[in-house]
Write a protein that holds these residues in place. Structure first.
Motif, PDB file in Angstrom:
ATOM      1  N   ALA A 168       0.836  -1.209   0.000  1.00  0.00           N
ATOM      2  CA  ALA A 168       0.000   0.000   0.000  1.00  0.00           C
ATOM      3  C   ALA A 168       0.866   1.252   0.000  1.00  0.00           C
ATOM      4  CB  ALA A 168      -0.935  -0.012   1.205  1.00  0.00           C
TER       5      ALA A 168
ATOM      6  N   CYS B 231       0.169   0.301  -4.182  1.00  0.00           N
ATOM      7  CA  CYS B 231      -0.636  -0.912  -4.390  1.00  0.00           C
ATOM      8  C   CYS B 231      -0.260  -1.747  -5.612  1.00  0.00           C
ATOM      9  CB  CYS B 231      -2.128  -0.567  -4.445  1.00  0.00           C
ATOM     10  SG  CYS B 231      -2.724   0.240  -2.946  1.00  0.00           S
ATOM     11  N   ASN B 232       0.785  -1.387  -6.337  1.00  0.00           N
ATOM     12  CA  ASN B 232       1.193  -2.125  -7.530  1.00  0.00           C
ATOM     13  C   ASN B 232       2.646  -2.561  -7.431  1.00  0.00           C
ATOM     14  OD1 ASN B 232      -1.295  -1.777  -8.947  1.00  0.00           O
ATOM     15  ND2 ASN B 232      -0.679   0.305  -9.404  1.00  0.00           N
TER      16      ASN B 232
ATOM     17  N   GLN C 229      -1.448  -6.135  -8.819  1.00  0.00           N
ATOM     18  CA  GLN C 229      -2.160  -5.096  -8.087  1.00  0.00           C
ATOM     19  C   GLN C 229      -2.855  -5.724  -6.889  1.00  0.00           C
ATOM     20  OE1 GLN C 229      -5.664  -3.246  -9.969  1.00  0.00           O
ATOM     21  NE2 GLN C 229      -4.594  -1.313  -9.596  1.00  0.00           N
TER      22      GLN C 229
ATOM     23  N   LYS D  33      -5.481  -5.977  -3.866  1.00  0.00           N
ATOM     24  CA  LYS D  33      -6.898  -5.612  -3.800  1.00  0.00           C
ATOM     25  C   LYS D  33      -7.471  -5.702  -2.393  1.00  0.00           C
ATOM     26  CE  LYS D  33      -7.770  -5.013  -8.196  1.00  0.00           C
ATOM     27  NZ  LYS D  33      -8.253  -3.735  -8.678  1.00  0.00           N
TER      28      LYS D  33
ATOM     29  N   CYS E 184      -5.635  -0.961  -0.227  1.00  0.00           N
ATOM     30  CA  CYS E 184      -5.633  -1.034  -1.694  1.00  0.00           C
ATOM     31  C   CYS E 184      -6.970  -1.515  -2.256  1.00  0.00           C
ATOM     32  CB  CYS E 184      -4.507  -1.952  -2.173  1.00  0.00           C
ATOM     33  SG  CYS E 184      -2.880  -1.377  -1.714  1.00  0.00           S
TER      34      CYS E 184
END
Length: 91
Positions: free
Chosen positions: A36, A40-41, A84, A86, A90
């Motif tokens: 985060a 988030c990626n 990514q 989730k 995030c």
């Protein structure tokens, strides 16, 4: 930028429903917070290195945790190779 080859590692642990063996007890929470903090990626070295430093996990453990997150639908792999997250901040 250097892209990381995640496919072999991601495929090995995709069936696992528990966090990777050898990761610290708080690894899931630390991983979520670290990912985060970088937006988030996860895609390149500049994304993975801060996660390693913040969590205290090795690259292999971070990759295994990423596989765990994908297997549990808490992260997705995008067409460009980006992973990514989730969950948590995030979501």
């Amino acid at each position: 930028m250097k892209r990381l080859a995640l496919l072999p590692v991601l495929g090995l642990t995709a069936a696992c429903a528990v966090p990777p063996q050898g990761t610290p007890a708080d690894a899931v929470t630390a991983y979520d917070a670290a990912v985060a903090s970088i937006g988030c990626n996860l895609r390149t070295e500049k994304d993975y290195l801060p996660v390693e430093l913040q969590t205290g996990m090795t690259r292999e453990q971070v990759l295994a945790m990423t596989s765990y997150k994908i297997a549990n639908k808490q992260a997705v792999k995008l067409p460009d190779g980006t992973v990514q997250l989730k969950t948590g901040a995030c979501a």
